[in-house]
Write an enzyme that holds these catalytic residues in place. Structure first.
Site, PDB file in Angstrom:
ATOM      1  N   GLY A  95      -7.655 -12.168  11.318  1.00  0.00           N
ATOM      2  CA  GLY A  95      -7.034 -13.034  10.311  1.00  0.00           C
ATOM      3  C   GLY A  95      -5.844 -12.329   9.681  1.00  0.00           C
ATOM      4  O   GLY A  95      -5.603 -11.134   9.931  1.00  0.00           O
ATOM      5  N   LEU A  96      -5.136 -13.075   8.866  1.00  0.00           N
ATOM      6  CA  LEU A  96      -3.932 -12.552   8.202  1.00  0.00           C
ATOM      7  C   LEU A  96      -4.273 -11.375   7.287  1.00  0.00           C
ATOM      8  O   LEU A  96      -5.426 -11.219   6.857  1.00  0.00           O
ATOM      9  CB  LEU A  96      -3.294 -13.659   7.351  1.00  0.00           C
ATOM     10  CG  LEU A  96      -2.686 -14.849   8.102  1.00  0.00           C
ATOM     11  CD1 LEU A  96      -2.300 -15.948   7.095  1.00  0.00           C
ATOM     12  CD2 LEU A  96      -1.465 -14.428   8.919  1.00  0.00           C
ATOM     13  N   SER A  97      -3.261 -10.594   6.959  1.00  0.00           N
ATOM     14  CA  SER A  97      -3.433  -9.535   5.963  1.00  0.00           C
ATOM     15  C   SER A  97      -3.827 -10.193   4.636  1.00  0.00           C
ATOM     16  O   SER A  97      -3.211 -11.182   4.220  1.00  0.00           O
ATOM     17  CB  SER A  97      -2.108  -8.778   5.814  1.00  0.00           C
ATOM     18  OG  SER A  97      -2.203  -7.853   4.771  1.00  0.00           O
ATOM     19  N   GLY A  98      -4.875  -9.711   4.009  1.00  0.00           N
ATOM     20  CA  GLY A  98      -5.325 -10.287   2.740  1.00  0.00           C
ATOM     21  C   GLY A  98      -6.273 -11.458   2.894  1.00  0.00           C
ATOM     22  O   GLY A  98      -6.720 -12.042   1.897  1.00  0.00           O
ATOM     23  N   SER A  99      -6.607 -11.809   4.145  1.00  0.00           N
ATOM     24  CA  SER A  99      -7.520 -12.959   4.328  1.00  0.00           C
ATOM     25  C   SER A  99      -8.958 -12.583   3.942  1.00  0.00           C
ATOM     26  O   SER A  99      -9.751 -13.437   3.577  1.00  0.00           O
ATOM     27  CB  SER A  99      -7.468 -13.457   5.779  1.00  0.00           C
ATOM     28  OG  SER A  99      -7.808 -12.415   6.672  1.00  0.00           O
ATOM     29  N   GLY A 100      -9.289 -11.290   4.040  1.00  0.00           N
ATOM     30  CA  GLY A 100     -10.641 -10.863   3.652  1.00  0.00           C
ATOM     31  C   GLY A 100     -11.415 -10.124   4.731  1.00  0.00           C
ATOM     32  O   GLY A 100     -12.630  -9.935   4.590  1.00  0.00           O
ATOM     33  N   LYS A 101     -10.744  -9.689   5.780  1.00  0.00           N
ATOM     34  CA  LYS A 101     -11.431  -9.036   6.909  1.00  0.00           C
ATOM     35  C   LYS A 101     -12.207  -7.782   6.478  1.00  0.00           C
ATOM     36  O   LYS A 101     -13.380  -7.644   6.788  1.00  0.00           O
ATOM     37  CB  LYS A 101     -10.417  -8.635   8.006  1.00  0.00           C
ATOM     38  CG  LYS A 101      -9.581  -9.766   8.560  1.00  0.00           C
ATOM     39  CD  LYS A 101      -8.596  -9.288   9.602  1.00  0.00           C
ATOM     40  CE  LYS A 101      -7.546  -8.317   9.100  1.00  0.00           C
ATOM     41  NZ  LYS A 101      -6.612  -8.851   8.090  1.00  0.00           N
ATOM     42  N   SER A 102     -11.526  -6.881   5.772  1.00  0.00           N
ATOM     43  CA  SER A 102     -12.173  -5.614   5.386  1.00  0.00           C
ATOM     44  C   SER A 102     -13.300  -5.859   4.392  1.00  0.00           C
ATOM     45  O   SER A 102     -14.404  -5.311   4.532  1.00  0.00           O
ATOM     46  CB  SER A 102     -11.165  -4.656   4.743  1.00  0.00           C
ATOM     47  OG  SER A 102     -10.122  -4.429   5.620  1.00  0.00           O
ATOM     48  N   SER A 148      -5.203  -8.359  14.601  1.00  0.00           N
ATOM     49  CA  SER A 148      -5.259  -8.769  16.015  1.00  0.00           C
ATOM     50  C   SER A 148      -4.645 -10.158  16.195  1.00  0.00           C
ATOM     51  O   SER A 148      -5.350 -11.116  16.511  1.00  0.00           O
ATOM     52  CB  SER A 148      -6.695  -8.722  16.551  1.00  0.00           C
ATOM     53  OG  SER A 148      -7.651  -9.259  15.653  1.00  0.00           O
TER      54      SER A 148
HETATM   55  N1  PPS Z   1       4.350  -5.329   9.926  1.00  0.00           N
HETATM   56  C1  PPS Z   1       3.085  -5.409   9.560  1.00  0.00           C
HETATM   57  N2  PPS Z   1       2.363  -6.507   9.871  1.00  0.00           N
HETATM   58  C2  PPS Z   1       1.070  -6.591   9.495  1.00  0.00           C
HETATM   59  N3  PPS Z   1       0.413  -5.633   8.799  1.00  0.00           N
HETATM   60  C3  PPS Z   1       1.105  -4.515   8.462  1.00  0.00           C
HETATM   61  C4  PPS Z   1       2.465  -4.364   8.816  1.00  0.00           C
HETATM   62  N4  PPS Z   1       2.883  -3.154   8.340  1.00  0.00           N
HETATM   63  C5  PPS Z   1       1.832  -2.592   7.741  1.00  0.00           C
HETATM   64  N5  PPS Z   1       0.771  -3.401   7.773  1.00  0.00           N
HETATM   65  C6  PPS Z   1      -0.572  -3.034   7.244  1.00  0.00           C
HETATM   66  O1  PPS Z   1      -1.360  -2.702   8.376  1.00  0.00           O
HETATM   67  C7  PPS Z   1      -2.523  -3.498   8.450  1.00  0.00           C
HETATM   68  C8  PPS Z   1      -2.656  -4.224   9.794  1.00  0.00           C
HETATM   69  O2  PPS Z   1      -3.033  -3.330  10.776  1.00  0.00           O
HETATM   70  P1  PPS Z   1      -3.842  -3.840  12.033  1.00  0.00           P
HETATM   71  O3  PPS Z   1      -4.158  -2.639  12.855  1.00  0.00           O
HETATM   72  O4  PPS Z   1      -4.949  -4.688  11.582  1.00  0.00           O
HETATM   73  O5  PPS Z   1      -2.747  -4.754  12.765  1.00  0.00           O
HETATM   74  S1  PPS Z   1      -2.747  -5.342  14.239  1.00  0.00           S
HETATM   75  O6  PPS Z   1      -4.106  -5.808  14.519  1.00  0.00           O
HETATM   76  O7  PPS Z   1      -2.358  -4.277  15.167  1.00  0.00           O
HETATM   77  O8  PPS Z   1      -1.759  -6.435  14.236  1.00  0.00           O
HETATM   78  C9  PPS Z   1      -2.431  -4.528   7.368  1.00  0.00           C
HETATM   79  O9  PPS Z   1      -3.663  -4.353   6.702  1.00  0.00           O
HETATM   80  P2  PPS Z   1      -4.627  -5.561   6.265  1.00  0.00           P
HETATM   81  O10 PPS Z   1      -4.002  -6.039   5.009  1.00  0.00           O
HETATM   82  O11 PPS Z   1      -5.929  -4.883   6.055  1.00  0.00           O
HETATM   83  O12 PPS Z   1      -4.721  -6.598   7.324  1.00  0.00           O
HETATM   84  C10 PPS Z   1      -1.266  -4.116   6.490  1.00  0.00           C
HETATM   85  O13 PPS Z   1      -1.763  -3.531   5.320  1.00  0.00           O
HETATM   86  N1  ADP Z   2     -14.772 -15.209   0.509  1.00  0.00           N
HETATM   87  C1  ADP Z   2     -14.084 -14.071   0.486  1.00  0.00           C
HETATM   88  N2  ADP Z   2     -14.242 -13.167   1.469  1.00  0.00           N
HETATM   89  C2  ADP Z   2     -13.533 -12.020   1.488  1.00  0.00           C
HETATM   90  N3  ADP Z   2     -12.600 -11.680   0.544  1.00  0.00           N
HETATM   91  C3  ADP Z   2     -12.398 -12.549  -0.456  1.00  0.00           C
HETATM   92  C4  ADP Z   2     -13.119 -13.780  -0.532  1.00  0.00           C
HETATM   93  N4  ADP Z   2     -12.698 -14.456  -1.622  1.00  0.00           N
HETATM   94  C5  ADP Z   2     -11.773 -13.683  -2.222  1.00  0.00           C
HETATM   95  N5  ADP Z   2     -11.580 -12.523  -1.522  1.00  0.00           N
HETATM   96  C6  ADP Z   2     -10.632 -11.467  -1.918  1.00  0.00           C
HETATM   97  O1  ADP Z   2      -9.549 -11.430  -0.967  1.00  0.00           O
HETATM   98  C7  ADP Z   2      -9.077 -10.116  -0.808  1.00  0.00           C
HETATM   99  C8  ADP Z   2      -9.136  -9.763   0.667  1.00  0.00           C
HETATM  100  O2  ADP Z   2      -8.622  -8.471   0.875  1.00  0.00           O
HETATM  101  P1  ADP Z   2      -8.966  -7.611   2.156  1.00  0.00           P
HETATM  102  O3  ADP Z   2     -10.420  -7.620   2.416  1.00  0.00           O
HETATM  103  O4  ADP Z   2      -8.296  -6.275   1.984  1.00  0.00           O
HETATM  104  O5  ADP Z   2      -8.228  -8.442   3.320  1.00  0.00           O
HETATM  105  P2  ADP Z   2      -7.767  -7.973   4.765  1.00  0.00           P
HETATM  106  O6  ADP Z   2      -8.687  -6.863   5.203  1.00  0.00           O
HETATM  107  O7  ADP Z   2      -7.911  -9.197   5.617  1.00  0.00           O
HETATM  108  O8  ADP Z   2      -6.348  -7.530   4.643  1.00  0.00           O
HETATM  109  C9  ADP Z   2      -9.947  -9.195  -1.658  1.00  0.00           C
HETATM  110  O9  ADP Z   2      -9.300  -8.964  -2.893  1.00  0.00           O
HETATM  111  C10 ADP Z   2     -11.215 -10.048  -1.866  1.00  0.00           C
HETATM  112  O10 ADP Z   2     -11.884  -9.752  -3.083  1.00  0.00           O
END
Ligand code: PPS
Ligand code: ADP
Length: 202
Positions: free
Chosen positions: A34-41, A108
């Site tokens: 999913g997108l960055s910030g979607s909640g994967k971690s 991914s």
């Molecule tokens: N250009 C760009 N696009 C997307 N994300 C970026 C980028 N640069 C740095 N970041 C940070 O790196 C995290 C994504 O790494 P991933 O290994 O999950 O990416 S990928 O699966 O290879 O596309 C991603 O973390 P998450 O927020 O946890 O998803 C970002 O914090």
């Molecule tokens: N249902 C939910 N599941 C996971 N995260 C959630 C949910 N609702 C709100 N959140 C919030 O969304 C944010 C997701 O961040 P994070 O887990 O770092 O995302 P990612 O790993 O996809 O970048 C966190 O601040 C989390 O508290």
């Protein structure tokens, strides 16, 4: 070079199934995408905690332990993302062979790369979890402040802004983190594992 590469595997007597039987549960990859910030971690760790409490052997692969080590040579071009996912897939496959319920949290973004990982393991051992959340919500959360930087052009090729995210077509599980609470999402995933008999050995 390639023509000199002859690899003859040594077959150990202890098999994946033996390890699973010892642990009392199956092993598989729970692949969060999913997108960055979607909640994967957040979700991967919350599901791990729940499974851990239930006595399941687990491990989470995420940016913290992969992009800072094994994959620290990789960036965010399509080619590097592909290699990132390929190596993670191979590592996850080893963890599955070790009998561990393996959770991965990577954007991914490419369908083909996720499909590659699916093809590495047996049917049922790759559980795709689409962590669905609209870009506007992810951007509003901006957990790491990266969307703001991407909008300003400080970071290029940021997924969802100026780089693609290809949605899963047939994921095993979909959670909508803008509609469902963390607890609801965790319960949905745990129930999937229970219903599909992952939490018991053959
Ligand atoms: N250009 C760009 N696009 C997307 N994300 C970026 C980028 N640069 C740095 N970041 C940070 O790196 C995290 C994504 O790494 P991933 O290994 O999950 O990416 S990928 O699966 O290879 O596309 C991603 O973390 P998450 O927020 O946890 O998803 C970002 O914090
Ligand atoms: N249902 C939910 N599941 C996971 N995260 C959630 C949910 N609702 C709100 N959140 C919030 O969304 C944010 C997701 O961040 P994070 O887990 O770092 O995302 P990612 O790993 O996809 O970048 C966190 O601040 C989390 O508290």
């Amino acid at each position: 070079m390639e023509e000199n590469k002859i690899i003859i595997p040594h077959e150990g007597r202890i098999k994946k199934e033996d390890r699973q039987r010892q642990k009392g549960h199956k092993s598989a990859i729970l692949w969060f995408t999913g997108l960055s910030g979607s909640g994967k971690s957040t979700l991967a760790h919350a599901v791990e905690e729940k499974l851990f409490e239930m006595g399941v052997h687990t491990y989470v692969l995420d940016g913290d332990n992969i992009r800072t080590g094994l994959n620290k040579d990789l960036g965010f071009s399509a080619e590097d993302r592909k290699e990132n996912i390929r190596r993670i897939g191979e590592v996850a496959k080893l963890f599955v062979d070790a009998g561990i319920m393996t959770l991965t949290a990577f954007i991914s973004p490419y369908r083909q790369d996720r499909q590659f990982v699916r093809s590495l393991v047996k049917e049922g051992e790759f559980i795709e979890v689409y962590v669905k959340c609209p870009l506007e919500v992810c951007e509003r959360r901006d957990v790491k402040g990266l969307y703001k930087k991407a909008r300003k052009g400080i970071i290029k090729n940021f997924t969802g802004i100026d780089d693609p995210y290809e949605e899963p077509e047939n994921p095993e599980i979909v959670v909508e983190t803008h509609k469902e609470s963390l607890e609801e999402c965790v319960t949905k995933i745990i129930n999937y594992l229970k219903e599909n008999k992952y939490l018991e050995a053959e």
